[in-house]
Structure formats: C-alpha cells, structure tokens
Write a protein that holds these residues in place. Structure first.
Motif, PDB file in Angstrom:
ATOM      1  N   HIS A  79       4.986  10.610  -1.908  1.00  0.00           N
ATOM      2  CA  HIS A  79       5.162  12.049  -1.646  1.00  0.00           C
ATOM      3  C   HIS A  79       6.587  12.504  -1.922  1.00  0.00           C
ATOM      4  O   HIS A  79       7.216  13.173  -1.089  1.00  0.00           O
ATOM      5  CB  HIS A  79       4.746  12.414  -0.219  1.00  0.00           C
ATOM      6  N   ASN A 115       7.476  15.232   0.592  1.00  0.00           N
ATOM      7  CA  ASN A 115       8.349  14.921   1.723  1.00  0.00           C
ATOM      8  C   ASN A 115       9.812  14.871   1.307  1.00  0.00           C
ATOM      9  O   ASN A 115      10.697  15.148   2.101  1.00  0.00           O
ATOM     10  CB  ASN A 115       7.950  13.565   2.329  1.00  0.00           C
ATOM     11  N   ARG A 116      10.064  14.499   0.052  1.00  0.00           N
ATOM     12  CA  ARG A 116      11.438  14.280  -0.405  1.00  0.00           C
ATOM     13  C   ARG A 116      11.570  14.666  -1.873  1.00  0.00           C
ATOM     14  O   ARG A 116      10.667  14.425  -2.673  1.00  0.00           O
ATOM     15  CB  ARG A 116      11.780  12.799  -0.224  1.00  0.00           C
ATOM     16  N   LEU A 162      15.138  16.167   2.200  1.00  0.00           N
ATOM     17  CA  LEU A 162      13.872  15.927   2.891  1.00  0.00           C
ATOM     18  C   LEU A 162      13.257  17.263   3.259  1.00  0.00           C
ATOM     19  O   LEU A 162      13.964  18.250   3.494  1.00  0.00           O
ATOM     20  CB  LEU A 162      14.081  15.107   4.153  1.00  0.00           C
ATOM     21  N   ARG A 163      11.957  17.267   3.361  1.00  0.00           N
ATOM     22  CA  ARG A 163      11.236  18.474   3.766  1.00  0.00           C
ATOM     23  C   ARG A 163      11.812  18.999   5.076  1.00  0.00           C
ATOM     24  O   ARG A 163      12.005  20.201   5.244  1.00  0.00           O
ATOM     25  CB  ARG A 163       9.761  18.121   3.920  1.00  0.00           C
TER      26      ARG A 163
END
Length: 169
Positions: A79, A115-116, A162-163
């Motif tokens: 992700h 996510n990243r 990061l998110r």
C-alpha cells in the motif's frame, strides 16, 4: 492533469532530450532514444490499467502546453507508492512541479488509499528535493552511492509521507 496519452509522445521526446534535465533525473537517458517516448506512454497506460502505476501529463492551464510528467509507481502489496516527476527545462522555477506533485499525493491518499508515498532525488539536485519538502514530505535519509548515472555513483536523498502525516488526508 490527466493520464498520459499517445499524443504526448512528441512533447515528451522533445523535452526529455535535454542534457541538463537528463543529468539530474534518475531514469531519463541522454540522448533520449528516438521513439522511446511512444513506448514509455504505452507502458504507463498499461500500468494504469493494471493499477500498478499512473503517469500524469502536467499541462499549463492558460494554453495547454505540455510541461512534464508526475508519476506514481504503486506497490499494492505494501500500500505504498513512489512519486517521480520531471518538468521540461523551459518551465523550471515556476511552481508547476510542486503543484502537480501535491495533486498526485492527494490522488495517492484519497483515491488509491495508499499508506505511504516516498520519493528520492540526487543530492546534487536541490530543486527536486525542495519540491518534496514543499509538499510536506519528510526527509528520511541519504543512501550513499545508491545509483549509477553515467560513469558516476550518486547519493540519493529519500523522503516519505505517511497517510497519518499527510495534510488533510
């Protein structure tokens, strides 16, 4: 911005063939091989269909001029995505890259739910890593002699977001 189209190949070929641009990018050779832009566009369109990556044409609002590319290579397993970009030399220092890269970050977090997002630039290319800083990415370190460009090994500055760090995502 929009996904690359076959009609972008001529502008890509012209802009990417600049020695100074190629010298400070991780993946653009010089001279830029004739016909390579067409194959690049097709490969990136295929990647988008698979969801493995997206390459967007950066175009000027006023006149539709093709300025460069902002891309995102996606790792579905983890992700995350790698942000990459270039803007043609005639359009440098106008904020186009920062604006486009920020929009791709938003796409990565809002649409792809990554996510990243991470990116890298040669240590000798401060204009590139300043884009990363401007869009909120965090400096994560330097990988020494990480790539070979021509006959030289290059250090890379790595940035990530990061998110949970991202503004409003």
């Amino acid at each position: 911005m929009r996904l690359l189209e076959p009609g972008d190949a001529e502008a890509i070929q012209s802009l990417a063939n600049d020695k100074e641009l190629a010298d400070t990018t991780l993946g653009i050779p010089h001279p830029y091989p004739e016909g390579a832009a067409f194959h690049f566009v097709q490969a990136r369109r295929d990647a988008a269909l698979r969801g493995d990556g997206y390459s967007f044409a950066v175009k000027r609002k006023e006149d539709g001029a093709f300025l460069g590319i902002v891309g995102l290579h996606v790792n579905k397993t983890h992700h995350m995505g790698e942000l990459a970009y270039w803007i043609g030399k005639p359009y440098w220092r106008n904020g186009y890259c920062s604006e486009a890269a920020e929009r791709v970050l938003q796409f990565a977090f809002d649409e792809l739910m990554l996510n990243r997002v991470y990116a890298a630039a040669m240590t000798r290319n401060p204009a590139s890593y300043k884009v990363m800083e401007k869009i909120g990415m965090k400096f994560e370190g330097i990988l020494r002699s990480h790539i070979r460009k021509g006959e030289c090994y290059e250090d890379l500055r790595h940035y990530g977001l990061l998110r949970t760090d991202a503004r409003g995502y």
